[in-house]
Design a protein around this motif. Structure first.
Motif, PDB file in Angstrom:
ATOM      1  N   VAL A  14       2.604   0.627  -2.774  1.00  0.00           N
ATOM      2  CA  VAL A  14       1.478   0.120  -1.991  1.00  0.00           C
ATOM      3  C   VAL A  14       1.148  -1.302  -2.446  1.00  0.00           C
ATOM      4  O   VAL A  14       0.924  -2.199  -1.633  1.00  0.00           O
ATOM      5  CB  VAL A  14       0.259   1.049  -2.115  1.00  0.00           C
ATOM      6  N   LEU A  15       1.172  -1.514  -3.760  1.00  0.00           N
ATOM      7  CA  LEU A  15       0.877  -2.844  -4.308  1.00  0.00           C
ATOM      8  C   LEU A  15       1.865  -3.902  -3.836  1.00  0.00           C
ATOM      9  O   LEU A  15       1.493  -5.048  -3.605  1.00  0.00           O
ATOM     10  CB  LEU A  15       0.937  -2.796  -5.834  1.00  0.00           C
ATOM     11  N   SER A  16       3.132  -3.510  -3.728  1.00  0.00           N
ATOM     12  CA  SER A  16       4.148  -4.491  -3.337  1.00  0.00           C
ATOM     13  C   SER A  16       4.031  -4.848  -1.863  1.00  0.00           C
ATOM     14  O   SER A  16       4.647  -5.789  -1.397  1.00  0.00           O
ATOM     15  CB  SER A  16       5.547  -3.934  -3.600  1.00  0.00           C
ATOM     16  N   GLY A  17       3.253  -4.070  -1.125  1.00  0.00           N
ATOM     17  CA  GLY A  17       3.096  -4.327   0.303  1.00  0.00           C
ATOM     18  C   GLY A  17       4.128  -3.605   1.152  1.00  0.00           C
ATOM     19  O   GLY A  17       4.060  -3.620   2.374  1.00  0.00           O
ATOM     20  N   ARG A  18       5.075  -2.944   0.509  1.00  0.00           N
ATOM     21  CA  ARG A  18       6.154  -2.283   1.243  1.00  0.00           C
ATOM     22  C   ARG A  18       5.633  -1.054   1.999  1.00  0.00           C
ATOM     23  O   ARG A  18       5.998  -0.811   3.142  1.00  0.00           O
ATOM     24  CB  ARG A  18       7.256  -1.872   0.263  1.00  0.00           C
ATOM     25  N   GLY A  75       1.843  -9.474  -0.782  1.00  0.00           N
ATOM     26  CA  GLY A  75       2.746  -8.767  -1.687  1.00  0.00           C
ATOM     27  C   GLY A  75       4.193  -9.182  -1.466  1.00  0.00           C
ATOM     28  O   GLY A  75       4.930  -9.474  -2.412  1.00  0.00           O
ATOM     29  N   ALA A  76       4.588  -9.243  -0.213  1.00  0.00           N
ATOM     30  CA  ALA A  76       5.973  -9.593   0.116  1.00  0.00           C
ATOM     31  C   ALA A  76       6.269 -11.061  -0.192  1.00  0.00           C
ATOM     32  O   ALA A  76       7.307 -11.399  -0.770  1.00  0.00           O
ATOM     33  CB  ALA A  76       6.246  -9.286   1.589  1.00  0.00           C
ATOM     34  N   ARG A  78      13.740  -2.052  -8.273  1.00  0.00           N
ATOM     35  CA  ARG A  78      13.257  -3.439  -8.256  1.00  0.00           C
ATOM     36  C   ARG A  78      13.495  -4.098  -9.596  1.00  0.00           C
ATOM     37  O   ARG A  78      13.249  -3.493 -10.630  1.00  0.00           O
ATOM     38  CB  ARG A  78      11.753  -3.466  -8.028  1.00  0.00           C
ATOM     39  N   MET A 124       2.427  -8.562  -7.615  1.00  0.00           N
ATOM     40  CA  MET A 124       1.061  -8.118  -7.324  1.00  0.00           C
ATOM     41  C   MET A 124       0.754  -6.927  -8.226  1.00  0.00           C
ATOM     42  O   MET A 124       1.430  -5.908  -8.164  1.00  0.00           O
ATOM     43  CB  MET A 124       0.949  -7.727  -5.856  1.00  0.00           C
ATOM     44  N   LYS A 139       2.353   0.781   3.533  1.00  0.00           N
ATOM     45  CA  LYS A 139       0.959   0.529   3.896  1.00  0.00           C
ATOM     46  C   LYS A 139       0.133   1.790   3.672  1.00  0.00           C
ATOM     47  O   LYS A 139       0.464   2.848   4.169  1.00  0.00           O
ATOM     48  CB  LYS A 139       0.860   0.103   5.355  1.00  0.00           C
ATOM     49  N   LEU A 145      -2.678  -7.624   2.239  1.00  0.00           N
ATOM     50  CA  LEU A 145      -1.903  -7.192   1.070  1.00  0.00           C
ATOM     51  C   LEU A 145      -0.411  -7.153   1.392  1.00  0.00           C
ATOM     52  O   LEU A 145       0.423  -7.613   0.609  1.00  0.00           O
ATOM     53  CB  LEU A 145      -2.381  -5.820   0.584  1.00  0.00           C
ATOM     54  N   ALA A 146      -0.066  -6.598   2.546  1.00  0.00           N
ATOM     55  CA  ALA A 146       1.353  -6.481   2.906  1.00  0.00           C
ATOM     56  C   ALA A 146       2.000  -7.865   2.948  1.00  0.00           C
ATOM     57  O   ALA A 146       3.112  -8.073   2.439  1.00  0.00           O
ATOM     58  CB  ALA A 146       1.505  -5.782   4.258  1.00  0.00           C
TER      59      ALA A 146
END
Lengths: 261, 261
Positions: free
Chosen positions: B17-21, A31-32, A222, A41, B23, A27-28
């Motif tokens: 969490v969704l953006s991956g930023r 997502g990035a 964002r 995402m 964890k 996911l990390a």
């Protein structure tokens, strides 16, 4: 350029991730990578190695978002059931893909390992699926409709993503600004909410943290419009100063996180 | 003791969490704690700070599993909308809980910070909810029906879980055995599938890894019957030896993971 809303979702398949024993790292990465391409995402589901659960998640997310990515469950063992589930989700047959058979046969011929039935299972894809190249370990992923099926092992998943990223529709790149300060969230909340109201196109999140020197909060903004993002960040900095705080750029080194409401 | 099937699910709420930023660290904790209590984590959904998405996930999981845990979105800022969403999911009003108001008022009186409207938001719960104590930072979580609403910050989430764990219905504890070896998954697959067929009550997972000295695979067996688990693990060890491998107990040090199909 007009911002096109492009959305993504992820189905993480595997009992090991659900049990907490294996920590997901995909996911990390996704997502990035997707954010850079302007693809947001929007939802992740982690499901066990159970047919009904995988099918349900894939169908629900495929109908709702531009893309679905799945990770896990495409190896040769009995617990690898992803390809069969995706075939059922799209109501098509599971077939042995000729090109996947060729790639795997050559791979095992070179390695000296037997190209047995278990390994041939890794050539099975839903009828109509397009292969996704796996430069790391050969066994391919695949795409059917808007669903990309990747391996669970991060290094392989990343290589598979790299091999298809050019296919994805891009949105306006999502940029972010992070402003931190030592004020409590409860002190900032009213003013921050007012900034959010004035900038409906900017997503403003508030994340408290704890550092050795005390508590603080990171405010993450964002959006896709650089000017608006800059204006909103400036308003957040002004708010912090008005409340007697000092705006810090970026995110400070974090300690054990602790709330500072 | 008869095994009672007790299931759990988790809704992780938060754009970060969704953006991956950020964890997530809560699944690993909850999954392990619940497994010890014989409660199996069956599904996780990660959703953005969007009302419809939170409501949908909570309703779906509440109907399906014994327990739902949620993490995130219960602070004082505009992006903290979990309590309001849970109230809508259960079609009840959002109220200021008198005991939560009392605890927070005392906390802010002692700290000297103003107990303003934003902070009072942290006393809001769905009507009929029962508070969950937060010994770390005071602002409580709550439970309504089978849904436990926790903070997202791991230290606070863990303290909240500790304060309610005695309430949870326990199942038969889920034990695990891990046997590793240096054989490829494709070599093991047929025999391993046969062991799985003989032990339908044991969940056998196969996880390839890569270490400096070469590749290998960890075979993880999970179940509630210690004797059956031991028998199945013995069969896996025998299988490895039959195929010319050496069974290693537990899980070796891992390097960058890489498939070994």
């Amino acid at each position: 350029m007009e911002a096109i809303p492009v959305s993504a979702s992820l189905v993480i398949i595997g009992n090991e991730v659900l049990s907490g024993r294996t920590k997901d790292a995909n996911l990390a990465y996704l997502g990035a990578q997707l954010a850079e391409m302007g693809i947001r995402m929007m939802e992740v589901r982690i499901v066990p190695d159970i047919e009904d659960r995988i099918i349900e998640a894939v169908k629900a997310l495929s109908a709702r978002y531009t893309y679905v990515f799945t990770t896990g469950g495409i190896g040769p063992t009995h617990d690898d059931i992803t390809a069969a589930c995706i075939a059922k989700a799209f109501d098509v047959r599971l077939i042995r893909h000729p090109e996947a058979m060729r790639v795997l046969a050559a791979h095992y011929a070179a390695s000296g390992a037997e190209f047995n039935d278990a390994r041939k299972k890794m050539a099975e894809v839903p009828e109509g699926a397009v292969l996704v190249d796996n430069p790391v370990s050969k066994a391919p992923g695949f795409r059917i409709a808007n669903v990309y099926v990747f391996a669970g092992i991060p290094r392989v998943m990343q290589a598979m993503f790299e091999s298809i990223r050019h296919e994805l529709t891009k949105g306006a790149p999502i940029e972010s600004r992070t402003v931190s300060c030592r004020l409590g969230e409860g002190t900032l909340a009213a003013g921050l909410g007012a900034v959010q109201q004035r900038y409906a196109d900017i997503d403003i999140g508030s994340y408290p943290y704890f550092v050795a020197g005390g508590f603080g909060v990171s405010l993450v903004l964002r959006g896709t419009d650089t000017d608006r993002l800059q204006q909103a960040a400036d308003e957040v900095r002004a708010l912090i100063r008005d409340l007697g705080g000092e705006p810090l750029e970026g995110e400070p080194q974090r300690d054990a996180p602790q709330p500072a409401a």
